[in-house]
Design a protein around this motif. Sequence first.
Motif, PDB file in Angstrom:
ATOM      1  N   LEU A  75      28.178  28.071  39.893  1.00 31.55           N
ATOM      2  CA  LEU A  75      27.561  29.968  39.772  1.00 31.55           C
ATOM      3  C   LEU A  75      29.145  30.025  40.874  1.00 31.55           C
ATOM      4  CD1 LEU A  75      23.680  30.135  40.116  1.00 31.55           C
ATOM      5  CD2 LEU A  75      25.323  29.928  37.878  1.00 31.55           C
ATOM      6  N   ARG A  76      29.311  30.102  41.845  1.00 34.54           N
ATOM      7  CA  ARG A  76      30.364  30.614  42.336  1.00 34.54           C
ATOM      8  C   ARG A  76      31.632  30.474  42.223  1.00 34.54           C
ATOM      9  NH1 ARG A  76      27.261  29.526  47.205  1.00 34.54           N
ATOM     10  NH2 ARG A  76      28.658  27.616  47.312  1.00 34.54           N
ATOM     11  N   ALA A  77      31.424  29.414  41.612  1.00 38.73           N
ATOM     12  CA  ALA A  77      33.006  28.943  40.768  1.00 38.73           C
ATOM     13  C   ALA A  77      33.216  29.524  39.734  1.00 38.73           C
ATOM     14  CB  ALA A  77      32.877  27.350  40.562  1.00 38.73           C
ATOM     15  N   ALA A  78      31.900  29.749  38.889  1.00 36.93           N
ATOM     16  CA  ALA A  78      31.841  30.797  37.518  1.00 36.93           C
ATOM     17  C   ALA A  78      32.661  32.032  37.475  1.00 36.93           C
ATOM     18  CB  ALA A  78      30.404  30.468  36.943  1.00 36.93           C
ATOM     19  N   MET A  92      28.000  40.412  26.405  1.00 36.96           N
ATOM     20  CA  MET A  92      28.403  39.244  27.109  1.00 36.96           C
ATOM     21  C   MET A  92      29.336  40.243  28.369  1.00 36.96           C
ATOM     22  SD  MET A  92      27.700  36.925  25.301  1.00 36.96           S
ATOM     23  CE  MET A  92      29.103  35.686  26.683  1.00 36.96           C
ATOM     24  N   ILE A  93      29.223  39.646  29.829  1.00 34.31           N
ATOM     25  CA  ILE A  93      30.401  40.096  31.269  1.00 34.31           C
ATOM     26  C   ILE A  93      30.886  39.588  31.716  1.00 34.31           C
ATOM     27  CG2 ILE A  93      28.530  42.953  30.549  1.00 34.31           C
ATOM     28  CD1 ILE A  93      27.075  42.417  33.773  1.00 34.31           C
ATOM     29  N   ALA A  94      31.392  39.989  32.410  1.00 36.40           N
ATOM     30  CA  ALA A  94      31.761  39.122  33.426  1.00 36.40           C
ATOM     31  C   ALA A  94      31.211  38.526  34.081  1.00 36.40           C
ATOM     32  CB  ALA A  94      32.670  39.131  34.338  1.00 36.40           C
ATOM     33  N   PHE A  95      30.923  37.206  34.282  1.00 38.08           N
ATOM     34  CA  PHE A  95      29.611  36.584  35.579  1.00 38.08           C
ATOM     35  C   PHE A  95      29.922  37.125  36.923  1.00 38.08           C
ATOM     36  CE2 PHE A  95      27.586  33.579  38.605  1.00 38.08           C
ATOM     37  CZ  PHE A  95      26.556  33.740  38.084  1.00 38.08           C
ATOM     38  N   SER A  96      28.485  37.431  37.458  1.00 40.82           N
ATOM     39  CA  SER A  96      28.969  38.343  39.231  1.00 40.82           C
ATOM     40  C   SER A  96      27.450  37.258  39.803  1.00 40.82           C
ATOM     41  CB  SER A  96      28.644  39.679  39.176  1.00 40.82           C
ATOM     42  OG  SER A  96      28.304  39.978  41.102  1.00 40.82           O
ATOM     43  N   TYR A  97      28.147  36.764  40.602  1.00 38.20           N
ATOM     44  CA  TYR A  97      26.919  35.842  41.937  1.00 38.20           C
ATOM     45  C   TYR A  97      26.046  36.837  42.455  1.00 38.20           C
ATOM     46  CZ  TYR A  97      25.661  32.220  44.994  1.00 38.20           C
ATOM     47  OH  TYR A  97      25.042  31.643  46.045  1.00 38.20           O
ATOM     48  N   GLU A 111      21.136  25.429  31.263  1.00 39.97           N
ATOM     49  CA  GLU A 111      21.143  25.690  29.977  1.00 39.97           C
ATOM     50  C   GLU A 111      22.045  26.914  30.647  1.00 39.97           C
ATOM     51  OE1 GLU A 111      18.892  26.387  27.723  1.00 39.97           O
ATOM     52  OE2 GLU A 111      18.034  24.386  27.791  1.00 39.97           O
ATOM     53  N   PHE A 112      22.397  27.432  31.771  1.00 37.10           N
ATOM     54  CA  PHE A 112      23.111  28.845  31.865  1.00 37.10           C
ATOM     55  C   PHE A 112      24.624  27.780  31.757  1.00 37.10           C
ATOM     56  CE2 PHE A 112      25.590  31.446  34.866  1.00 37.10           C
ATOM     57  CZ  PHE A 112      25.850  32.415  34.140  1.00 37.10           C
ATOM     58  N   LEU A 113      25.289  27.188  32.270  1.00 33.51           N
ATOM     59  CA  LEU A 113      26.424  26.357  31.929  1.00 33.51           C
ATOM     60  C   LEU A 113      26.654  25.475  30.566  1.00 33.51           C
ATOM     61  CD1 LEU A 113      28.139  27.061  35.689  1.00 33.51           C
ATOM     62  CD2 LEU A 113      28.674  28.390  34.003  1.00 33.51           C
ATOM     63  N   THR A 114      27.059  25.721  30.211  1.00 32.39           N
ATOM     64  CA  THR A 114      27.251  24.274  29.476  1.00 32.39           C
ATOM     65  C   THR A 114      27.983  22.827  29.782  1.00 32.39           C
ATOM     66  OG1 THR A 114      29.258  24.764  28.117  1.00 32.39           O
ATOM     67  CG2 THR A 114      27.723  25.148  26.970  1.00 32.39           C
ATOM     68  N   LEU A 115      27.699  22.030  29.730  1.00 33.67           N
ATOM     69  CA  LEU A 115      28.290  20.699  29.842  1.00 33.67           C
ATOM     70  C   LEU A 115      29.778  20.981  30.181  1.00 33.67           C
ATOM     71  CD1 LEU A 115      27.712  17.331  31.384  1.00 33.67           C
ATOM     72  CD2 LEU A 115      28.410  16.929  28.706  1.00 33.67           C
ATOM     73  N   ALA A 116      30.378  21.255  28.917  1.00 29.45           N
ATOM     74  CA  ALA A 116      32.602  21.457  29.166  1.00 29.45           C
ATOM     75  C   ALA A 116      32.297  22.757  29.975  1.00 29.45           C
ATOM     76  CB  ALA A 116      32.183  22.144  27.773  1.00 29.45           C
ATOM     77  N   ARG A 118      31.130  23.265  32.821  1.00 26.65           N
ATOM     78  CA  ARG A 118      30.255  22.458  33.560  1.00 26.65           C
ATOM     79  C   ARG A 118      31.433  21.356  34.487  1.00 26.65           C
ATOM     80  NH1 ARG A 118      25.340  19.792  33.596  1.00 26.65           N
ATOM     81  NH2 ARG A 118      25.284  20.822  31.258  1.00 26.65           N
ATOM     82  N   GLN A 119      32.461  20.458  33.588  1.00 23.22           N
ATOM     83  CA  GLN A 119      33.019  19.991  34.226  1.00 23.22           C
ATOM     84  C   GLN A 119      34.848  20.665  33.824  1.00 23.22           C
ATOM     85  OE1 GLN A 119      32.474  17.391  30.449  1.00 23.22           O
ATOM     86  NE2 GLN A 119      31.045  15.890  31.840  1.00 23.22           N
ATOM     87  N   PHE A 120      34.634  21.900  33.426  1.00 27.48           N
ATOM     88  CA  PHE A 120      36.090  22.393  33.143  1.00 27.48           C
ATOM     89  C   PHE A 120      36.288  23.513  35.038  1.00 27.48           C
ATOM     90  CE2 PHE A 120      37.976  27.077  32.850  1.00 27.48           C
ATOM     91  CZ  PHE A 120      39.178  26.720  32.560  1.00 27.48           C
ATOM     92  N   ILE A 121      34.690  23.658  35.348  1.00 27.82           N
ATOM     93  CA  ILE A 121      34.824  23.896  36.672  1.00 27.82           C
ATOM     94  C   ILE A 121      35.385  22.982  37.423  1.00 27.82           C
ATOM     95  CG2 ILE A 121      33.047  25.084  38.252  1.00 27.82           C
ATOM     96  CD1 ILE A 121      31.826  27.078  36.252  1.00 27.82           C
ATOM     97  N   ILE A 122      34.582  21.543  37.418  1.00 30.27           N
ATOM     98  CA  ILE A 122      35.379  21.277  38.715  1.00 30.27           C
ATOM     99  C   ILE A 122      36.587  20.894  38.851  1.00 30.27           C
ATOM    100  CG2 ILE A 122      35.379  18.916  39.073  1.00 30.27           C
ATOM    101  CD1 ILE A 122      32.121  19.346  38.703  1.00 30.27           C
ATOM    102  N   LEU A 123      36.783  20.586  37.876  1.00 33.53           N
ATOM    103  CA  LEU A 123      38.419  20.249  37.356  1.00 33.53           C
ATOM    104  C   LEU A 123      39.621  21.420  37.783  1.00 33.53           C
ATOM    105  CD1 LEU A 123      41.009  18.628  36.571  1.00 33.53           C
ATOM    106  CD2 LEU A 123      40.945  20.706  33.996  1.00 33.53           C
ATOM    107  N   ARG A 124      39.027  22.413  37.765  1.00 26.26           N
ATOM    108  CA  ARG A 124      39.679  23.757  38.644  1.00 26.26           C
ATOM    109  C   ARG A 124      39.674  23.894  40.086  1.00 26.26           C
ATOM    110  NH1 ARG A 124      42.305  23.793  34.280  1.00 26.26           N
ATOM    111  NH2 ARG A 124      43.192  24.941  33.486  1.00 26.26           N
TER     112      ARG A 124
END
Length: 673
Positions: A75-78, A92-97, A111-116, A118-124
């Motif tokens: 969530l923080r990385a999102a 639709m607004i920019a996510f705020s932790y 449900e909140f973050l799709t699998l793609a 979550r994997q994109f966030i880990i890569l970044r």
Amino acid sequence: MGSWTRPTCKCCISKAVQPLVALELIEDINMETKRWLMTRIQAEKIVGGAELMVHPGEDDDGNMLLVSASQHVLLRAAEVVGLYKLYKDGSMIAFSYRDSRNFQNSDNINEFLTLAERQFIILRTLENIKVVDEKYIPGYPTETLYPGEAIFNRLQKSKILHTFYPLHDEQILCKLGARWHSYTNLSLQPIDSIYSYFGGSVAMYFSFLEFFTCSLMPIAAFGAAVVLLSMDTIDKCILFSVFNMIWSTVVMELWKRHSSVLSYTWGTMQMNSQFEEPRVDYKGSMGINPITHRYQPYYPAWRRKLKIWCVSVPVLCLFLSFSLFGMYVFFRMEALVKAYYSENDGCWACVLYLPSILHTLYVTGMNSLYKMVAEVLTEWENHRLESSYQNHLTIKVLVFRFVNCFAALFYISIYLQDLELLRKKLASLLVLTQIINQLIETSVPYLYKTIMRKGAGLKKMTMENTPDIDKIKLQGEMSSFPGMFDEYMELFVQFGYVSLFSCIYPLTALLVMVNNITEIRMDAMKLCHLFRKPFISPAANIGVWQTAFEIIGFLSVISNCFLISISPQVEGYCAENNITPKNVLIWTVGIEHALLAIKIILAFAIPDVPQWVKLRIERVEYQSLQALKHKLAEADKDDSREMAAKETLSDGTTGFNSAESSLYTSNKQLNLL
């Protein structure tokens, strides 16, 4: 066998952890290096870590690492990545932790973050692990590190990190495949499910492929009716030309609206582009980046331009000359075959198609050869950013592919003005090219199913008792995903055939549509079962390809007007009414300009973004502005109270003067902004 490291947040501790990304190091990796990398991945960000969860793989001494993340880290990385998510009011607004409770489904990370995502966030997150105080890579003293250097990037350059890839979820993949590439399912593609599993770029391509295929239905039906009713040539050309002009414009404008709706619902329309790290293969002398103040490779822009203009452009011209030479040979063969056929009455009529067939094979081979050469040249040019690399590669291949595929058709229509030869050439290009593509598209998955699965390794994948780590290793043995470049290029050529010359060969759209119905399923099967799951970044549109398709749309107006002017019926009408070729040219140019004006009016008349999407975006921007004003007002009140307190404590002193007070308040507002 080791276990997962604990998350930094105790409330995120759970018994089951889903591995999201696999890292494969070199086979003889130094264990000191592996332990150091695990430490940096799991360490807190305050000490230069990523706060991710890491697993040592099959055993502590192996060369594999599995990476996952806890809910709060994701969530923080999102928020850092800039994902847009659905708020409680439906916008639709920019996510705020800090405000995560007001976002829908934020309490359920799956449900909140799709699998793609979550994997994109880990890569970044992995890419943002920087060197703190290390002088070299532990275990490899010769691999010097620089302060602030991206560790993940450096490990790739040093060949210590062999490969990395996001992991499949077998249950989700089976359900998606049954709805997507099954021939028993004739419904539309599950685009939202494709986005959730594979990401924005893949979902955007398949949505465009489906949209383009469906848009061919009216022009395919119109072409079939023209053929069945045996309409007069001039009526057919005029109707098809007008229809092509309207169709090419409306289709691309409606696609813009459709893609904007998709990108808004996916939350990618307003995502800010992040600062791009240099490409892994980017080379240059090390220096301090003036923006990031980190040690990074630097390569002078003038050297890159010198390579482009002195090598890449001449090589492109050389291949264009090969293409034109092949076209010259084709016309020579065409003349010889016609002469031979006229002298031999018993000769088969199919011989007349032999030059077109051979030239089509030559065109296909040159397309493949130049694509490989263009990739080598673009890599040699040493582009710093991946976006720059992709743009230069696309331009190179687009220019060559356009000339190689369409030069002969334009030569036949403009110089030879032989509509019968044009019709025959277009038919051979369409039929033979699609046969070759379909053979490749169908044979590769077939070989994968019948031969590859006979291997002992792939047999394990079908066994229920296969360990999870073996399944992960088998994913790493698959070929890497080549991207959507070739697929977009194929659609670009198809769009050119339909919009530029289908008035001469009315069945063009029908043949393309039938090909694409199979193409959707073949591409889906390859993506699901033949290649490793790719890392896909969010996408708001189809990028530079949108411009390429629109350019073809403008050229279609010119092409169709000229084809009408050289039709035998128009020439006969002009001869009967004593209309000179000069006047015909003037009328053609006038009509062409009028149609271009209509095309531009249609483009402006159809908004790129639907009204409801505009209203929602403007409402969010208004609310953000009001919130900022409220914060500034609160800051002013706090400043007034602070200055009043200081004046009271000063025992009669004047405190801040007005200029200092104004400067202090301004600095406070700038800090808030």
